[in-house]
Design a protein around this motif. Structure first.
Motif, PDB file in Angstrom:
ATOM      1  N   UNK A  50       0.893  -1.271   0.024  1.00 36.92           N
ATOM      2  CA  UNK A  50       0.044   0.021  -0.083  1.00 36.92           C
ATOM      3  C   UNK A  50       1.001   1.208   0.072  1.00 36.92           C
ATOM      4  N   UNK A  51       2.048   1.433   0.903  1.00 35.89           N
ATOM      5  CA  UNK A  51       2.760   2.266   0.907  1.00 35.89           C
ATOM      6  C   UNK A  51       3.580   2.582  -0.532  1.00 35.89           C
ATOM      7  N   UNK A  52       3.932   1.407  -1.067  1.00 30.38           N
ATOM      8  CA  UNK A  52       4.789   1.609  -2.487  1.00 30.38           C
ATOM      9  C   UNK A  52       3.659   2.200  -3.423  1.00 30.38           C
ATOM     10  N   UNK A  53       2.474   1.597  -3.525  1.00 26.74           N
ATOM     11  CA  UNK A  53       1.371   2.335  -4.314  1.00 26.74           C
ATOM     12  C   UNK A  53       1.132   3.856  -4.063  1.00 26.74           C
ATOM     13  N   UNK A  54       0.973   4.187  -3.095  1.00 24.79           N
ATOM     14  CA  UNK A  54       0.697   5.501  -2.543  1.00 24.79           C
ATOM     15  C   UNK A  54       1.745   6.479  -2.847  1.00 24.79           C
ATOM     16  N   UNK A  55       2.977   6.155  -2.539  1.00 23.55           N
ATOM     17  CA  UNK A  55       4.198   7.097  -2.662  1.00 23.55           C
ATOM     18  C   UNK A  55       4.302   7.017  -4.273  1.00 23.55           C
ATOM     19  N   UNK A  56       4.241   6.149  -5.121  1.00 27.01           N
ATOM     20  CA  UNK A  56       4.372   6.014  -6.274  1.00 27.01           C
ATOM     21  C   UNK A  56       3.478   6.888  -7.435  1.00 27.01           C
ATOM     22  N   UNK A  57       2.315   6.858  -6.634  1.00 19.31           N
ATOM     23  CA  UNK A  57       1.160   7.866  -7.225  1.00 19.31           C
ATOM     24  C   UNK A  57       1.582   9.241  -6.852  1.00 19.31           C
ATOM     25  N   UNK A  58       1.970   9.575  -5.684  1.00 18.69           N
ATOM     26  CA  UNK A  58       2.251  11.074  -5.143  1.00 18.69           C
ATOM     27  C   UNK A  58       3.426  11.527  -6.117  1.00 18.69           C
ATOM     28  N   UNK A  59       4.525  10.515  -5.934  1.00 13.82           N
ATOM     29  CA  UNK A  59       5.750  11.013  -6.869  1.00 13.82           C
ATOM     30  C   UNK A  59       5.314  11.372  -8.269  1.00 13.82           C
ATOM     31  N   UNK A  60       4.713  10.436  -8.924  1.00 14.73           N
ATOM     32  CA  UNK A  60       4.213  10.823 -10.328  1.00 14.73           C
ATOM     33  C   UNK A  60       3.661  11.936 -10.534  1.00 14.73           C
ATOM     34  N   UNK A  61       2.461  12.268  -9.618  1.00 11.21           N
ATOM     35  CA  UNK A  61       1.541  13.371  -9.890  1.00 11.21           C
ATOM     36  C   UNK A  61       2.427  14.565  -9.525  1.00 11.21           C
ATOM     37  N   UNK A  62       3.363  14.642  -8.770  1.00 10.49           N
ATOM     38  CA  UNK A  62       4.271  15.730  -8.658  1.00 10.49           C
ATOM     39  C   UNK A  62       5.116  15.815  -9.736  1.00 10.49           C
ATOM     40  N   UNK A  63       5.804  14.942 -10.207  1.00 12.60           N
ATOM     41  CA  UNK A  63       6.612  15.138 -11.421  1.00 12.60           C
ATOM     42  C   UNK A  63       5.961  15.537 -12.615  1.00 12.60           C
ATOM     43  N   UNK A  64       4.849  15.108 -12.959  1.00  9.13           N
ATOM     44  CA  UNK A  64       3.785  15.524 -13.942  1.00  9.13           C
ATOM     45  C   UNK A  64       3.330  16.936 -13.912  1.00  9.13           C
ATOM     46  N   UNK A  65       3.319  17.565 -12.689  1.00 13.77           N
ATOM     47  CA  UNK A  65       3.134  18.942 -12.626  1.00 13.77           C
ATOM     48  C   UNK A  65       4.319  19.910 -13.101  1.00 13.77           C
ATOM     49  N   UNK A  66       5.515  19.274 -13.417  1.00  8.12           N
ATOM     50  CA  UNK A  66       6.499  19.982 -13.921  1.00  8.12           C
ATOM     51  C   UNK A  66       6.251  20.294 -15.568  1.00  8.12           C
ATOM     52  N   UNK A  67       6.530  21.475 -15.949  1.00  4.51           N
ATOM     53  CA  UNK A  67       6.486  21.772 -17.257  1.00  4.51           C
ATOM     54  C   UNK A  67       7.044  21.019 -18.142  1.00  4.51           C
ATOM     55  N   UNK A  68       6.169  20.778 -19.473  1.00  3.31           N
ATOM     56  CA  UNK A  68       6.987  20.043 -20.431  1.00  3.31           C
ATOM     57  C   UNK A  68       7.679  18.574 -20.432  1.00  3.31           C
ATOM     58  N   UNK A  69       6.901  17.824 -19.273  1.00  7.42           N
ATOM     59  CA  UNK A  69       7.047  16.499 -19.094  1.00  7.42           C
ATOM     60  C   UNK A  69       5.970  15.595 -19.973  1.00  7.42           C
ATOM     61  N   UNK A  70       6.383  14.915 -20.872  1.00  5.56           N
ATOM     62  CA  UNK A  70       5.619  13.863 -21.573  1.00  5.56           C
ATOM     63  C   UNK A  70       5.160  12.738 -20.759  1.00  5.56           C
ATOM     64  N   UNK A  71       5.964  11.981 -20.116  1.00  5.70           N
ATOM     65  CA  UNK A  71       5.466  10.930 -19.314  1.00  5.70           C
ATOM     66  C   UNK A  71       6.429  10.641 -18.125  1.00  5.70           C
TER      67      UNK A  71
END
Lengths: 259, 319
Positions: free
Chosen positions: B223-244
């Protein structure tokens, strides 16, 4: 192959440290290469029992990452190697218990037997000392509270798949309120492999920082510990008989006070 | 003698005690222990096994001589007599370590036995004899048994048993087996007697979980892995010009919680001109920024344990 034996009790004050220190010295006297490690980092007193207090580098420093383990090894009586825990509360704050396992792996090199003096109780430090061992020696007094606590330790040791060598009944007195050897074996379902009688001489020798097996090798306590050591390594035990005291020696001991 | 001096069970002065009767009483009780006799600066000990003196020391004297010396001063007004009890299981051990003081077994002065008598004495007891010895005593026999045995009688019983055990006869092993049977105790009853109880499985698990670094189970870790994964991904996707962004987390809970975090980032535009115009971060800046994001998310997830960050290996790839 190095035998890693943890000496554990459950309850504090049963004489576990004194048994560990003397057993270490006894094993060393049989020619074994022995390291005694004081894993009781919060209430360390192995160094006091062996008269080795005030060492500059201790297990505290090793676990805090300040020194390598080699610098915390000191030579004690009969050539036993000792790793004192250190008695500084300041050092305790920086201790990382997880480093204990790594420390032990360094210690087992060139060692026949590594004896670990475990802390009392079932806190993380006590269980770390149990989990690090291949074998465990349970120490208890024949009193109900001690048996109750050592039973818990035995159950945890079983769960951790640590081989329980046996029980050492310490400070045995023939008192009807105490449990018998048979009762202890029945409750713990583990054989009693040594019974060490109560003797004020033990406290005296500890106060002087000298193990009783060295200070008074003829005493029943010393003989019981030497026998335990011999049994652990499969050697023949020969009791050390008292000398025939001469008149002058007797006179001197009479003048110095009884026994 | 080397003996465990604890609390004496009886203390008397020589003039207050009839020593013969005292010894008789101890023999009757089949007492295990020792007597310490102190007279002026001299000290002596008599070790008793089942009430029978088996070793003696007094001052520089040993064995029989020591006994004689003790008897000389035993009734004096300034002789202190202390009795100490020792557990039955310790007696043989104490005899062994004090064997230089061991008294010779008392032998009756009789004519040398003839050859026939010797043979009779050494033959193993018959089955009937053994049975007779082990059968429960009748009331009369019990009464008879309670009469004070003489020193010689008691000694004979001990000697017989020792001989039987030493010779390893069937009878001795039978007796030993019988003793073993008697010793088998019921665990539940003993536990109840002393008010003890086993710790339950739940309590054991709690103790072990605490040792493993907290009450985190395998399910919790996933559960911790999944939560942390989603949080990090969301934050990275907030950076401009990130495709994936692909985030992989592998946590371990031994000896304490930590693990590996791997991040793969793909940018939208790699052209220098477009990067200058839009003010997007270069590769190094993006890597550092992503690292900060991951650290922050870990710290937010494990509030109160900021040092946990040291337990993670973070690997970032930017394409």
């Amino acid at each position: 192959m190095t035998r890693v034996i943890t000496v554990a009790s459950g309850k504090g004050g049963v004489g576990k440290t004194i048994v560990t220190a003397n057993l270490g010295v006894a094993l060393a006297s049989y020619g074994e290469s022995v390291v005694v490690l004081d894993a009781d980092i919060a209430m360390a007193n192995l160094e006091l029992v062996l008269g080795m207090e005030g060492k500059s580098v201790t297990l505290h420093d090793v676990l805090a990452g300040k020194a390598p383990i080699e610098e915390a090894i000191y030579e004690g009586p009969e050539g036993v190697k000792v790793v004192p825990a250190g008695i500084s509360l300041e050092g305790l704050r920086n201790v990382k218990l997880e480093r204990l396992e790594e420390t032990l792996s360094h210690l087992v090199e060139n060692t026949d037997i590594l004896l670990i003096d475990a802390p009392a109780g079932l806190e993380k430090d006590a269980i770390s000392a149990l989990a690090a061992a291949d074998e465990v020696l349970l120490v208890t007094t024949p009193e109900v509270p001690s048996i109750s606590d050592v039973l818990k330790t035995k159950i945890i040791a079983d769960k951790l798949d640590v081989n329980i060598i046996g029980v050492v009944v310490n400070r045995e007195q023939h008192d009807k309120t105490f449990l018998t050897k048979e009762e202890i074996e029945t409750i713990l379902e583990v054989p009693v492999i040594a019974v060490i009688p109560e003797d004020v001489e033990v406290s005296r020798s500890a106060a002087f920082g000298e193990p009783i097996v060295v200070k008074n090798p003829k005493s029943p306590v010393s003989n019981a510990i030497m026998k335990l050591a011999a049994d652990l390594i499969g050697k023949e035990f020969h009791p050390i008989e008292p000398d025939k005291k001469g008149v002058i020696a007797k006179l001197i001991s009479g003048l110095m006070g009884r026994r | 003698m080397e003996l465990p001096i604890t609390r004496p069970t009886q203390v008397s002065y020589g003039d207050e005690l009839d020593f013969d009767k005292f010894l008789e009483k101890l023999a009757r009780k089949r007492y295990n222990g020792f007597i310490r006799v102190t007279h002026a600066s001299s000290e002596g000990h008599i070790l008793l096994k089942e009430g029978i003196p088996v070793a003696a020391s007094y001052d520089r004297y040993m064995k029989k001589e020591a006994m004689e010396k003790i008897l000389e001063i035993i009734d004096k007004i300034n002789t202190l007599i202390e009795l100490f009890e020792v557990k039955e299981s310790h007696i043989d051990y104490l005899i062994e370590i004090n064997k230089v003081y061991k008294l010779e077994p008392i032998k009756e002065k009789v004519k040398p036995p003839t050859e026939i008598e010797t043979k009779e004495e050494t033959k193993p007891p018959t089955e009937i004899e053994t049975k007779e010895e082990t059968k429960p005593p009748t009331e009369i026999e019990t009464k008879e048994e309670t009469k004070p045995p003489t020193e010689i009688e008691t000694k004979e019983v001990i000697d017989e048993l020792e001989v039987a055990e030493a010779t390893g006869t069937k009878e001795a092993s039978g007796i030993a087996a019988e003793r073993e049977e008697i010793k088998v105790l019921n665990r539940e009853e003993v536990m109840k007697k002393y008010g003890l109880k086993d710790i339950d499985e739940e309590e054991v698990e709690k103790v072990l979980e605490a040792y493993k670094g907290g009450a985190i189970t395998t399910i919790d870790i996933e559960r911790v892995e999944l939560t942390l994964m989603n949080k990090i991904k969301q934050s990275i996707m907030g950076i401009p010009n990130i495709k994936s962004a692909e985030v992989m987390i592998f946590l371990e809970n031994m000896p304490e919680l930590g693990g590996d975090i791997k991040v793969l980032i793909e940018r939208e535009s790699k052209g220098l001109l477009s990067r200058l115009i839009s003010g997007v971060m270069n590769e190094e800046e993006l890597r550092e920024h992503t690292y900060d994001i991951i650290e922050m998310e870990i710290k937010k997830t494990f509030r109160g344990y900021p040092e946990i960050i040291e337990n993670f290996n973070i690997n970032i790839e930017v394409h």
